[in-house]
Design an enzyme around this catalytic site. Structure first.
Site, PDB file in Angstrom:
ATOM      1  N   ASN A 186      20.659  62.555  41.093  1.00 13.34           N
ATOM      2  CA  ASN A 186      19.946  61.962  42.227  1.00 13.34           C
ATOM      3  C   ASN A 186      18.864  62.901  42.744  1.00 13.34           C
ATOM      4  OD1 ASN A 186      21.715  59.862  42.012  1.00 13.34           O
ATOM      5  ND2 ASN A 186      22.777  60.246  43.944  1.00 13.34           N
TER       6      ASN A 186
ATOM      7  N   LYS B 108      16.464  54.764  39.896  1.00 13.53           N
ATOM      8  CA  LYS B 108      17.781  54.856  39.259  1.00 13.53           C
ATOM      9  C   LYS B 108      17.639  55.645  37.973  1.00 13.53           C
ATOM     10  CE  LYS B 108      20.396  51.156  39.070  1.00 13.53           C
ATOM     11  NZ  LYS B 108      20.676  49.701  38.780  1.00 13.53           N
TER      12      LYS B 108
ATOM     13  N   LYS C  80      28.149  57.674  55.896  1.00 13.21           N
ATOM     14  CA  LYS C  80      27.387  56.461  55.643  1.00 13.21           C
ATOM     15  C   LYS C  80      27.441  55.543  56.865  1.00 13.21           C
ATOM     16  CE  LYS C  80      28.080  54.888  51.475  1.00 13.21           C
ATOM     17  NZ  LYS C  80      28.753  54.151  50.371  1.00 13.21           N
TER      18      LYS C  80
ATOM     19  N   SER D 244      23.873  49.172  46.349  1.00 10.60           N
ATOM     20  CA  SER D 244      24.517  50.353  46.905  1.00 10.60           C
ATOM     21  C   SER D 244      25.849  49.920  47.490  1.00 10.60           C
ATOM     22  CB  SER D 244      23.594  50.949  47.970  1.00 10.60           C
ATOM     23  OG  SER D 244      24.296  51.886  48.747  1.00 10.60           O
ATOM     24  N   GLY D 245      26.923  50.529  47.004  1.00  6.08           N
ATOM     25  CA  GLY D 245      28.264  50.097  47.395  1.00  6.08           C
ATOM     26  C   GLY D 245      28.723  50.698  48.709  1.00  6.08           C
TER      27      GLY D 245
ATOM     28  N   SER E 133      22.207  53.711  52.640  1.00  3.44           N
ATOM     29  CA  SER E 133      23.040  54.321  51.606  1.00  3.44           C
ATOM     30  C   SER E 133      23.198  55.792  51.935  1.00  3.44           C
ATOM     31  CB  SER E 133      22.406  54.141  50.230  1.00  3.44           C
ATOM     32  OG  SER E 133      21.355  55.051  50.050  1.00  3.44           O
TER      33      SER E 133
ATOM     34  N   SER F 281      19.421  56.916  42.951  1.00  7.38           N
ATOM     35  CA  SER F 281      20.823  56.774  42.570  1.00  7.38           C
ATOM     36  C   SER F 281      20.919  56.997  41.073  1.00  7.38           C
ATOM     37  CB  SER F 281      21.352  55.396  42.953  1.00  7.38           C
ATOM     38  OG  SER F 281      20.583  54.393  42.332  1.00  7.38           O
ATOM     39  N   SER F 282      22.142  57.170  40.578  1.00  3.05           N
ATOM     40  CA  SER F 282      22.306  57.457  39.155  1.00  3.05           C
ATOM     41  C   SER F 282      23.578  56.802  38.656  1.00  3.05           C
ATOM     42  CB  SER F 282      22.374  58.971  38.935  1.00  3.05           C
ATOM     43  OG  SER F 282      23.377  59.542  39.740  1.00  3.05           O
TER      44      SER F 282
END
Lengths: 382, 382, 382, 382
Positions: C204, C168, C338, C85-86, C357, C242-243
């Site tokens: 998501n 995902k 976030k 997760s960025g 996230s 997440s996707s």
């Protein structure tokens, strides 16, 4: 008979609440309570929907106008149309352009179509647009109808004489969506932003298609709910539109040229072929009557340039002339996209007091990848 | 005797780690392990000091170069100079330009000064610069000295023949400041950013003044610690500089024209008078040998344009041609300032693969308010 | 018979490409090529879809894992699930958590349901999801089905024992939309972002509803295409999803507790009631087995805390406990939302290496306004 | 004799110009023209120096106050002190706190030091501070002197009774720097921002050291121009300071507790040990008189909490409790840093109407890495 004499005065603003330029125009008699028809400007701030610079400018300008016209603030909208576009990133000077329209009596024999066509302006309000119509055919048709009436008010009959149509329409709000759904209606989007599926974008684009329909740029038969923000081959070359949740009706201002005008100004327009096409800006200047031919305008040409109105819609593609750009990925693409339009225009006009709005991605305002530029020029002919 | 033949190849990059363009150049023999002298490019990402796009590109390009040259990665820097400028906001295509330099044998009689001067390139490293010298006379003098040696390497003696000097110097870090202070030395700033009092800005500007001193643009007598980032009338018209905390030495690459060159390319430069001066960009193209006179370059002209290198330093004043802009107040002025330079250049060159770095406020790189533009053009003469 | 022994190791990362922590785990034998089942982490960078920090981390971690497992990089995904997760805004330390699963032989008589339930993990891939299913019932059903199989792989039968499901799924891309439309299919959105009508958000949220369906949190009869991102009363309390456009199948990892486990770890979860509900975070810690009752965890409690996984979805309302906030209007709400989740968790756990996230607006991951928090705790019982 | 009765009323604001809450206080008689002494609040907008939300709020609130007091707007500053902190990122509700001070006559015998100390407030202006003094000893001394006089106005003699000192001082502007330099003086910085070497930061920090000197937190002998923004071991635990280029004098408001007060409110303060220290916020609540001991405040406790004032200065280190965070690198650290402080406080107070200012990096307001929190609590004792 009575014909129009339109003037346009561009004042830089030192703060969002700076009305000193307007006051000077008023003091000098250049604008009068009964001739002021529109205030069009760029306000400093973030340009986002909660841009307090724009909101404050709106409050201050309406206040000033109410006092100038001697009427309560909430009646100002009936007399003067306000188009305030927020956000002056980069090289866009915050400014306000006052448009005045005087009716001058000319002998009937003096009016003929042989005269050079000069600037006229016309306005009209639309029927109310309920939330379920926003971004859909209902909105398209009502804008189209109001555009016709604004042309009539301007004394324009040939769509080719129309060079700029500024439109404000209702968008959606949490409340108006609730209202529509309580009546069993659907709305075009639950996204209240100006993002690619945002209600604000749908409203702006329906308004643009309404203008396109009225001017015959797009046949009515090609239009449906499904083409809005889908079929980018349908567009107007002269519509600059905006939307706001607080509005219930549409408002349309048409700028064009007419042989019946006694203005010293003329308007023209062009579209850029892509995001870096400075030549498109120069074409707009030529269209308005600057004759610098294939090369560049010189100082004498530019001294006759009164104002430029330009869109800076971000292209839907990540390619410009075959090369990839990363603008679509930029977190601040909205600001950068608007700023780039400001630079493209300023690099041609040699000044920063240009009206440049934009930052959204893709639009029926202008062709895919390109943008609308309109220019107003002062001529010697009266 | 041996003379230079310099080539420059510009490849768009699809991702920060895209070395496919370089590989094609290698496969086709256009660049060879012993001719590749510099890689200069724009990398996508935020452009900030923790821009991972730039860092990743640096890792990937050094990796590729190490393999291409058949040497360990940590020796790559001795053979090929890397200038990677992060951030491609707006209409700047991420790209890498490979510069190759071949030494060709020509009969002695064939070399005379009557030939048209063509592109040469020269490189030099400087003596180590301890932290207390960063942004001060020590750094200025060492860059000046290295510039002289890079000119020598290029075979250039007349500063008028120098059109672009790219410099990388040490900046400051928390660690290097601690080191200096532990030895009783002061440093120019404790601000590690590229802000107006940031160490990065001081380092870049000392480097620019070093170039200016070497080329006689500024007399040594006018220079002192106190003028750096204070006296903006002192500047170079050809220096593009950057700094990094990880460096210990300065690196200088000089681009110029020489009658001893056998290149098919020529370089020229100009400065813009202000932030919206497209004519300044056109002047750079003319300086490099495009002869489109007073008007605009046509497609044939532009097809001969190989590359443009431009700075886009934000002006220190909030006025452009007498009108206020709000760029200095923009929260994202760093991005917007860089993006606007990209637009100014692209609107002239008709392409987006231009090297445009900038975003900082005020600099000794170029005159107050204006920016440096260098252009490389392909000629027919060999 | 064989039962699971699951371990989890959390390593801070000094750069996006820092694999030194993993290498130490490998060197010490704590993780082995045949026990490593998942790498779950937070990577530094912007967190946007073109976040090069995340991309670089992904490349570097897959590279390392391929070498560790002695297999080609493109086969890594078959053996180890990556959830990166960025974006680490604020007080979220970039880190990677390695999850290992060992199968230990225990005498059949030793396995009974009277033992305390301890951590198990299970994984499953889904059937391919064509673009027309993204964000719709097709995706919901396939995620639901894969969730069942992942539970089976974990040896879990009672949904109450499931405390965290990481999923995902495929999102949409320009190419996959074109593909769907060329086959006469529609897609859920043309907006490729994670905005309120973005395809990423729909994907998501369909994944979250798939988990909710599998676990009986939402009855299948309540589900339809029309409820996705419309009926917020339908949600999962354990799904973190997440996707990505590059994916073709869904991937599901289930964490739960089982009497058959020989792990020293236990997992628990809770949901926050609103965006400032620190008590919700404490409830998750208690759910996992920290017994600090009504007050606060002390140092001994926190020393047993292995890791926290939390969502920080921005509420859809602009009211928190009756007061207006402006978060929904913040230009950088994605980052701030976030970051706020990171603070809420860190202020309770007393550390910054938490997996948080989020940033998106509204979700079926957790109840309206609230967020999911899962915690893993080390116990003394084996 | 006359003693103080101080009240504090917190009103959420729906827009920057929303004075309806103040009007209700006025209508109900809770504030009167001769008792209103200060308006302290958070305004929505960007929080940057050109934050038009803050500017508009300032204009609207001064306007309202002028009408309320029956005096011209430009005399308002003599009667009511305004502290408006811009920017409400995250979970900070825009609000305004009105502070009123009534003088009540009590029999002399009724006043003794045995009573519980309750809230008092005092104000003072400083001597003019020329630009060359900004961020230096001149400013430190003048703030120190004004702090003494504000304590006197409050009837406070023991620095231990002082829990919050809000200060506004002049910063630098382009014009004031020019003025100083024309008189042969130097200034502390040419950077007009609130960055690490910015004049705004120097001014704020000199003001904080002035308070620290006045209260004996730092001995005068430890102070010099050179320690400002260098020696972080020197700091105040009660000073919250701000600066503006438009100001010529400093303004100081002191909040403390006194046995001579007849207020129903009491103030206390504490400092957090680091950026995630929720316990520091709880300590401030306890200091003000909430007796929830080691655990958490319950609803009854929180119902007695009137207001919290907190700083959220970003730590100078990239480590929190031994782990790296990337906050210092975040492009929007200013917003995020402020937002995180808002969350830390709200997660404890259970409400979002907290005064939280900050976002700058490092400060003499509070200890290194920690922040100041002051709380005002309603007691039963009168």
């Amino acid at each position: 008979m009575k014909v129009q004499r339109v003037e346009m005065f561009v004042n830089a603003m030192a703060t969002p609440a700076d009305t000193s330029g307007l006051q000077k125009l008023a003091d000098s008699g250049k604008i009068k309570p009964d001739t002021l028809v529109a205030l069009v400007g760029k306000t400093e701030g973030t340009g986002f929907h909660d841009d307090w610079g724009r909101v404050w400018a709106d409050v201050a300008l309406r206040d000033w106008t109410g006092k100038f016209l001697g009427i309560p603030v909430d009646e100002v909208a009936k007399h003067v149309i306000f188009v305030l576009s927020g956000g002056c990133p980069g090289v866009i000077t915050p400014h306000i352009a006052a448009v005045s329209r005087e009716w001058v009596e000319v002998p009937d024999g003096d009016v003929d179509t042989g005269r050079e066509k000069m600037l006229v302006v016309g306005r009209a309000g639309s029927d109310p647009m309920p939330p379920e119509e926003v971004g859909r055919m209902g909105q398209i048709r009502k804008v189209g109808e109001a555009t016709h009436r604004a042309m009539e008010d301007a004394g324009l009959t040939d769509p080719k004489d129309v060079h700029l149509v500024m439109v404000k329409v209702p968008g959606l709000t949490t409340a108006s969506i609730k209202d529509a759904e309580s009546r069993g209606k659907t709305v075009v989007s639950h996204d209240l932003t100006f993002g690619p599926e945002g209600a604000g974008s749908y409203a702006n684009d329906a308004a643009a298609l309404g203008v396109a329909m009225a001017l015959g740029e797009v046949p009515e038969s090609a239009l449906s709910d499904g083409v809005v923000r889908r079929n980018w081959d349908l567009y107007s070359e002269v519509a600059m539109t905006s939307s706001g949740g607080e509005k219930r009706h549409g408002e349309v201002v048409v700028f064009g040229n007419s042989a019946w005008s006694r203005s010293a100004l003329r308007i023209g327009h062009a579209v850029t072929r892509d995001f870096i096409d400075a030549e498109g800006v120069r074409k707009a200047l030529r269209s308005a009557g600057l004759h610098f031919n294939d090369g560049l305008p010189d100082e004498a040409d530019l001294s006759r340039l009164v104002h430029v109105f330009a869109k800076s819609v971000i292209p839907g593609s990540d390619q410009i002339r075959g090369q990839r750009i990363t603008l679509l990925d930029d977190a601040d693409a909205y600001q950068i996209g608007k700023a780039l339009g400001g630079m493209l225009v300023a690099s041609v006009t040699g000044r920063t007091t240009n009206y440049v709005s934009g930052g959204e991605r893709n639009s029926h305002q202008g062709p895919p990848g390109g943008n609308i530029v309109a220019a107003v020029v002062r001529t010697n002919a009266i």
